[in-house]
Design a protein around this motif. Structure first.
Motif, PDB file in Angstrom:
ATOM      1  N   TYR A 117     104.354  47.426 -39.082  1.00 17.44           N
ATOM      2  CA  TYR A 117     105.220  46.361 -39.583  1.00 17.44           C
ATOM      3  C   TYR A 117     104.639  45.829 -40.887  1.00 17.44           C
ATOM      4  N   SER A 121     110.957  48.424 -42.281  1.00 11.55           N
ATOM      5  CA  SER A 121     112.105  47.715 -42.869  1.00 11.55           C
ATOM      6  C   SER A 121     111.946  47.559 -44.395  1.00 11.55           C
ATOM      7  N   HIS A 129     117.955  51.231 -42.627  1.00 12.94           N
ATOM      8  CA  HIS A 129     117.556  50.495 -41.420  1.00 12.94           C
ATOM      9  C   HIS A 129     117.946  51.282 -40.164  1.00 12.94           C
ATOM     10  N   LEU A 214     114.757  44.282 -37.761  1.00 14.81           N
ATOM     11  CA  LEU A 214     115.463  45.166 -38.707  1.00 14.81           C
ATOM     12  C   LEU A 214     116.834  44.612 -39.048  1.00 14.81           C
TER      13      LEU A 214
END
Ligand code: HEM
Length: 477
Positions: A117, A121, A129, A214
């Motif tokens: 992370y 995204s 996405h 997302l």
């Protein structure tokens, strides 16, 4: 030891066969990467990172399926397992693979298997996405499948042994009564079941959180928390592959040495210690995250030194003691099993070196780290899986060790060691990991590594395809 030779059930053969085939496919992707880094073939960086993502997640998942084959087979000797759950796992695994492959090779997702992370995204236009979501859903499906698998193992263990504390050998620790000692396969399976149920649940949490993020970006995740959750999940899950596969050493090697694998107190202590430590060892991957609390760094450093050592020590000494003056019968299976213990032992050394903070700050992002885990996984875990596949394909019987097979084994050993040593040498020369394009002065390392990688692929393919041919011939009879 005749009772060790129980007939492999259909689902075990499918798991082991599939593991063999997919390992070869993923190795081919690895060879492509090494050839590309060595400028022997032209692959664009976008494709390289897709291949890196597929190879990483594919290897982790299939090593787990191979280990699961070993665990299901031998745990099934001691407790009643329902194959339905193993089949459900397989179905979810295959469905998950479709999502993951689609996300990578159709959607262009290339954030590496660790999906850190917020990279999924933040693709800078490289993937959508939806592609990232397909990857996360695919990994989630594979995780849910394995969760069913371990829940069934947990049910069967509790049914058979009354409680995990008995199955882990704690009653034996109290009473010292040999009749209270569970078989090594049950102890190892119990540890893996506990740690992987925890790791998969944690993995599922972060996967779902990232899926929501997302499509609803206002739902923000603390990146440090995300990294901790992902590494806890990923590190435990990949560690568990060898803890499942090593059951093959405990169960098969005694057939060759004629000496049963005895459970004694240090063996039980070691597995219980590992059960706790393996959950706390992952912070060695975060030693460069300065926002991480200091105590977590200290924990990461200390547990890196100690986590895998107890089980490794009892397995290594057990293997050597089992072999010593035993008139062991050498064939491909027994040789691969002994090789695997060497790979596991040797593979831990670069990890311990890298787990030292002073070294970690300069080595962790170099090819030293792939050097460590390829030694541990390729020569350790994969050798165990190949040994099991070979053993199942020979109906659990020792076989002649002909000249051809000996040469193939030596090629596998030489190729693997050369390939892994080139990773370690590259790390020593400060060549960074995960770089699609290498500077000219690094290319020679990559080219030599590519030759060794090809030797691994050819020798591994020979071992796997011959075992599969035997399995299919036996199926036709
Ligand atoms: C012929 C055998 C293999 C070859 C040629 C190969 C090659 C490679 C290469 C070139 C990389 C990328 C290194 C970098 O530049 O960072 C890599 C990464 C990796 N490999 Fe392998 N590999 C092989 C076997 C395996 C096996 C058996 C496993 C596990 C069971 C494995 C798991 C991984 C993982 C988890 C990564 C990390 C991916 C990442 O950094 O995101 N590989 N491999």
């Amino acid at each position: 030891m005749e009772d060790s030779i129980i007939k492999a059930r259909g689902v075990v053969k499918i798991y082991a066969g599939l593991a063999g085939i997919v390992l070869l496919l993923m190795m081919s992707l690895g060879v492509l990467m090494r050839l590309a880094q060595g400028q022997l073939i032209g692959i664009g960086p976008d494709i390289f990172y897709q291949i890196l993502t597929a190879h990483g997640i594919g290897m982790v998942a299939i090593a787990s399926l191979g280990g699961a084959a070993v665990m299901w087979h031998f745990l099934g000797k001691y407790v009643r397992l329902h194959d339905g759950m193993a089949i459900a796992n397989l179905a979810l695994f295959l469905l998950g693979v479709v999502f993951v492959l689609g996300s990578i090779f159709v959607g262009g997702f290339a954030a590496a298997w660790t999906f850190l992370y917020p990279l999924p995204s933040h693709s800078m236009g490289m993937w959508s996405h939806h592609a990232a979501a397909a990857y996360l859903v695919g990994v989630l499906l594979v995780g849910v499948g394995f969760l069913l698998f371990y829940l069934e193992a947990a049910r069967a263990i509790i049914n058979g042994y009354g409680s995990f504390s008995h199955a882990l050998g704690w009653r034996f620790l109290r009473t010292g009564n040999v009749s209270d000692a569970p078989p090594p396969a049950v102890i190892a399976s119990s540890v893996v079941t506990i740690i992987n149920i925890i790791s998969i649940l944690i993995g599922a949490c972060i996967l779902v959180m990232m899926l929501v993020n997302l499509y609803v970006p206002e739902f923000r995740i603390n990146p440090l928390l995300a990294k901790n959750l992902i590494y806890l999940f990923g590190h435990v899950f990949i560690n568990a592959t060898i803890y499942m596969a090593v059951i093959a050493v405990y169960e098969i090697l005694p057939q060759y040495t004629g000496r049963p694998w005895k459970v004694y107190k240090p063996f039980v202590w070691s597995w219980s210690a590992t059960c706790l430590m393996v959950l706390a060892v992952y912070p060695h991957h975060l030693l460069m995250d300065f926002a991480q609390p200091l105590w977590a760094h200290v924990l990461g450093q200390i547990v890196s030194y100690t986590s895998s050592l107890p089980v490794l020590a009892v397995t290594l000494t057990g293997t050597l003691a089992g072999i010593y003056r035993s008139k062991i019968k050498w064939d491909l299976t027994s040789s691969l099993l002994v090789l695997s213990i060497f790979g596991w032992s040797a593979g831990v050394i670069p990890a311990v070196i890298d787990g030292t903070i002073a070294v970690n700050t300069v080595m962790h992002n170099t090819l030293w780290v792939p050097g460590h885990f390829h030694l541990y996984l390729l020569v350790g875990c994969v050798s165990m899986i190949f040994a099991f596949l070979n053993w199942v394909s020979r109906s659990g019987q020792p076989a002649q060790f002909g000249g051809f097979e000996k040469n193939v084994l030596w090629l596998f050993i030489a190729g693997s060691m050369g390939f892994v040593m080139m990773f370690l040498a590259s790390g020593h020369a400060s060549i960074p990991r995960r770089w699609a394009v290498h500077f000219q002065e690094w290319v020679r390392y990559d080219q030599v590594a590519a030759v060794f990688a090809l030797i691994v692929l050819i020798s591994a393919a020979t071992i796997v395809l011959r075992a599969l041919a035997r399995l299919s011939a036996a199926g036709r009879r």
